[in-house]
Design an enzyme around this catalytic site. Structure first.
Site, PDB file in Angstrom:
ATOM      1  N   LYS A  32       0.835  -1.206   0.000  1.00 19.25           N
ATOM      2  CA  LYS A  32       0.000   0.000   0.000  1.00 19.25           C
ATOM      3  C   LYS A  32       0.864   1.248   0.000  1.00 19.25           C
ATOM      4  O   LYS A  32       0.520   2.234  -0.628  1.00 19.25           O
ATOM      5  CB  LYS A  32      -0.945  -0.029   1.196  1.00 19.25           C
ATOM      6  N   THR A  33       1.995   1.195   0.710  1.00 22.04           N
ATOM      7  CA  THR A  33       2.868   2.367   0.699  1.00 22.04           C
ATOM      8  C   THR A  33       3.404   2.580  -0.705  1.00 22.04           C
ATOM      9  O   THR A  33       3.527   3.717  -1.176  1.00 22.04           O
ATOM     10  CB  THR A  33       4.032   2.175   1.684  1.00 22.04           C
ATOM     11  N   ASP A 211      -2.909   7.935   4.793  1.00 20.21           N
ATOM     12  CA  ASP A 211      -2.462   6.568   5.045  1.00 20.21           C
ATOM     13  C   ASP A 211      -3.051   6.089   6.373  1.00 20.21           C
ATOM     14  O   ASP A 211      -3.412   6.917   7.210  1.00 20.21           O
ATOM     15  CB  ASP A 211      -0.931   6.573   5.123  1.00 20.21           C
ATOM     16  N   GLU A 212      -3.129   4.783   6.587  1.00 17.28           N
ATOM     17  CA  GLU A 212      -3.644   4.223   7.847  1.00 17.28           C
ATOM     18  C   GLU A 212      -4.998   4.849   8.206  1.00 17.28           C
ATOM     19  O   GLU A 212      -5.239   5.227   9.359  1.00 17.28           O
ATOM     20  CB  GLU A 212      -2.658   4.441   8.990  1.00 17.28           C
ATOM     21  N   GLN A 242      -6.418  -4.055  10.438  1.00 16.38           N
ATOM     22  CA  GLN A 242      -5.282  -3.531  11.189  1.00 16.38           C
ATOM     23  C   GLN A 242      -5.654  -2.332  12.042  1.00 16.38           C
ATOM     24  O   GLN A 242      -4.801  -1.546  12.438  1.00 16.38           O
ATOM     25  CB  GLN A 242      -4.148  -3.158  10.228  1.00 16.38           C
ATOM     26  N   ARG A 606       3.893  -8.895  10.341  1.00 18.70           N
ATOM     27  CA  ARG A 606       5.154  -8.164  10.175  1.00 18.70           C
ATOM     28  C   ARG A 606       6.237  -9.096   9.651  1.00 18.70           C
ATOM     29  O   ARG A 606       7.272  -8.665   9.177  1.00 18.70           O
ATOM     30  CB  ARG A 606       5.657  -7.583  11.510  1.00 18.70           C
TER      31      ARG A 606
END
Length: 745
Positions: A32-33, A211-212, A242, A606
């Site tokens: 996504k980044t 973002d997020e 998340q 992660r």
DNA sequence: ACTTCCGTTCTTTTT
DNA sequence: GAACGGAAGT
């Protein structure tokens, strides 16, 4: 920049989206980044959008910094692009327009510890029973109100809480300060009350990216909605799986309802995972599927299966730490990963101590993210308080902090009198410190007070024209802080001296990074920054951090520790759900536990290559020993994988666990097929070596350690993990290490 | 005024 | 086990 080649079809879809609202639902590790940075690069590079007309909002400074870096790499110096956290964005707006709200533009930002200090002061003034009214609870109420954008008068709070909020907010204003939640609330007020300002920023920011997004709270979303009317070029990226900040006010509703708030919004799902092995992804999937409320999503990967996800039990947290340390060394050796690619995760900061101990014992270099923050150290905060006073004399909390540091004969009593005087005159403490006001003071105290005033004025002159790092140096010198620490001459004071010297370096680093070497710039960074970017990226160091702090990062090797009921899921979340259940029996669902499950999911995802979960039979917390059953999440993960987790897909990593002597009947491992687990017994080598009373003979020998080099053994003893040596190393001084990890010379 | 020592209380996660 | 607050000692 070859978009077609570097992006998959969905990512490409998101990047090329021409305009209008865009919702990207991006699973863990789905790039996504990458999508968001490429989108910005595409806008600048191919669509001719000026970088300064783009606003990118993130949740951590680190994420913001990384985004800038990656964009710079793609399009060259994207100067003028605003990539910020919500809070820095608020701060920047207020820095320009605070005067419209009655604050000065040189305001100070109070972090939660400053707020707490102020809160305590208010409680004293209100003369409330400290037993009954806790600062933390009061501040929590204020924060909740601020998140709902309610000022002191419309807060809906009653009685003492209302009085507290009113006085607290008045004091903030008098001190020309904003607290954290103000940065968002007041920015909202700014837009709300001054449409011309809002209009200016609406026109400026042609594209806004967030973002997020799953972690935005109501106040942040409201700010965003003002800035971006329906139809605007607003792109939000998030993953409801998340969302782990509900306790801080994050509303999953924002991401769930985005499509209806922005009609005509395009939705793109990124479901291909590029990060983790199939085993890890499968395990994480088994866990998250237990949650009832989520956007349907199916992550998939073409990665190889990799080694199986494993779980290990230890007797207590000390053995757990040893088990993790051994595991790290084994895995790193076996697969050739660098220690910098290893993370050890835990639910609460308090767990880090035992783990750190373990790392030290085995000579594994590590760093702890969060927890004891550099900027939270007393000495660092003292110096920062001086700096903030130079910039804003009205900041009473800062003045109170440094009034007698270093000691200058102004104790509690003098302080209280000055506070009272300031109260009387309705001005700040600094302003009240004049000869005529101090007539009631004894000569000695009056001189001390005036001396302090002169000191601050002198500092102000010295520092006003100079850079932030020079200002820090001036404070250390002129206030006598440095001399004071030196004169103590203890080990501790030396460390503290080093810390404040480190602050000079920090100021220089920051100036280099942002191109802003002013004191104002530095203080803003300090207030909003966590220590993240001070700790240089783990070069060959294992990273220890909370599960929360791990969001957005990735590592080859991940350990999740403390997989026990009461810790993960945390007992608090169990209580919360139970209360809800009692309140509305029919409709309740385990909201809090589902968030804990997402937290565990975040931690698991992660990991790129190797994932290991550990838990203990007993654990001492808060000075008590707790015996908790293994986490329900282990059951979720291993119910289907249990027996197959060691399937022929890959070789089992033998990381030397502990004997699970299961004659302990308190909680038998049946729910986890504990009998299946790796059981390598320490006791063999333990007894072997314990019986060897030749340990003392080792003293005086020279040994070589992999990380520390050559050293002289100065002591030897047995520990539960095996024989330990105290060694004076040539390079790093005295350390305690395991016998197993040194070679005899 | 300042230091030190003792008992009490709480421990989720963070911008 | 630590961080805070209060009390007594220097």
């Amino acid at each position: 920049m070859d978009l077609e080649r570097e992006l998959n079809p969905e990512q490409l879809d998101a990047v090329m989206h021409p305009g209008g609202p865009l919702l990207i639902l991006a699973g863990a590790g789905s790039g996504k980044t990458r999508a968001i940075t490429y989108r910005i690069a595409h806008l600048v590079h191919d669509m001719g959008v000026e970088p300064w007309k783009i606003l990118a909002l993130t949740f951590t400074n680190k994420a913001a910094g990384e985004m800038c870096e990656r964009i710079d790499k793609l399009v060259g110096e994207a100067s003028g692009l605003w990539a910020l956290t919500f809070h820095s964005f608020g701060a920047r707006l207020l820095r320009r327009h605070a005067d419209l709200l009655g604050w000065g533009k040189d305001f100070t930002i109070y972090d939660d510890r400053d707020s707490k200090r102020l809160g305590k002061l208010i409680l004293e003034k209100l003369d409330l029973d400290r037993q009954l009214y806790k600062v933390d609870r009061m501040l929590a109420a204020v924060e909740r109100a601020k998140r709902k954008l309610r000022g002191p008068r419309q807060s809906g709070l009653k009685g003492p809480q209302r009085d507290f909020y009113i006085l607290y907010q008045r004091s903030l204003k008098a001190a020309n300060a904003f607290d954290f939640s103000d940065l968002i609330m007041q920015a909202n007020f700014l837009f709300d009350r001054h449409p011309e300002v809002l209009e200016k920023y609406r026109r400026r920011f042609e594209h806004v990216l967030v973002d997020e997004f799953q972690d935005t709270d109501r106040a942040q979303y409201t700010l965003l909605r003002m800035l971006c009317p329906p139809g605007a070029n607003l792109c939000v990226v998030g993953d409801d799986d998340q969302s782990i900040y509900r306790w801080r006010g994050a509303e999953i509703g924002n991401i769930m309802g985005f499509a209806s708030d922005y009609p005509g919004c395009k939705t793109v799902k990124l479901e291909r995972n590029y990060r983790s092995t199939a085993h890890i992804l499968q395990a994480a999937g088994l866990l998250i599927h237990k949650n009832s409320r989520r956007h349907p999503k199916a992550l998939w990967t073409e990665m190889e299966p990799g080694p199986p996800v494993e779980k290990f039990q230890a007797r207590d947290e000390r053995e757990e730490a040893g088990l993790v340390a051994r595991g790290i060394l084994k895995i790193v050796q076996q697969y050739g990963f660098s220690l910098g690619q290893v993370a050890v995760l835990y639910r609460v900061n308090a767990q880090s101590r035992a783990l750190e101990e373990g790392m030290r014992l085995f000579g594994i270099p590590y760093r702890v993210v969060g927890g004891l923050r550099f900027f939270d150290r007393a000495e660092v905060r003292d110096v920062v308080s001086y700096l903030r006073l130079i910039q804003n004399y009205k900041s009473d909390v800062d003045l109170m902090r440094i009034m007698n540091v270093p000691p200058r004969g102004l104790g509690q009593k003098s302080r209280q009198r000055i506070v009272a005087l300031a109260e009387e005159h309705g001005c700040s403490m600094f302003e009240v410190m004049t000869p005529q006001n101090l007539s009631g003071f004894r000569k000695k105290e009056r001189e001390a007070v005036l001396q302090l005033r002169r000191l601050l004025e002198q500092l102000g002159q010295e520092a006003s024209a100079s850079s932030a790092s020079d200002a820090v140096e001036a404070v250390i010198k002129t206030t006598g802080y440095g001399r004071w620490l030196e004169s103590m001459g203890t080990m501790e004071s030396e460390g503290r001296l080093e810390n404040i010297k480190e602050l000079i370096t920090a100021a220089q680093d920051m100036a280099r990074g942002t191109g802003d070497e002013s004191l104002e710039g530095f203080l803003e960074q300090v207030a909003l920054l966590t220590d993240m970017d001070l700790a240089q990226e783990g070069q060959g160091m294992v990273t220890l951090m909370t599960l929360h702090a791990s969001k957005g990062l990735e590592f080859d090797v991940v350990f999740i520790t403390g997989m026990e009921e009461g810790l993960l899921p945390h007992s608090r979340s169990l209580d919360d759900d139970e209360r809800q259940m009692l309140k509305s029996p029919g409709r309740a669902f385990p909201r809090a536990v589902e968030e804990e499950r997402r937290l565990c999911y975040v931690g698991m995802t992660r990991a790129r290559q190797v994932l290991t979960l550990t838990y203990t039979k007993s654990r001492s917390m808060a000075g008590q020993v707790a015996i908790n059953p293994p986490s329900r999440f282990l059951k979720d993960i291993f119910q289907d994988m249990g027996k197959t987790s060691k399937a022929p897909l890959a070789e089992v990593v033998d990381i030397g666990g502990f004997d699970l002597d299961d004659d302990d009947e308190i909680f038998h491992g049946d729910m986890l097929h504990a009998s299946d687990e790796e059981t390598v017994d320490y006791s063999d080598e333990y007894s072997q070596l314990a019986g060897d009373d030749g340990l003392d003979d080792l003293v005086g020998r020279t040994v070589v350690h992999q990380a520390f080099g050559k050293g002289l053994v100065s002591g030897a003893r047995m520990s539960p993990h095996g024989p330990m040596l105290t060694v004076v190393f040539n390079s790093v001084g005295t350390k305690t290490v395991m016998l197993d990890y040194v070679k005899m010379k």
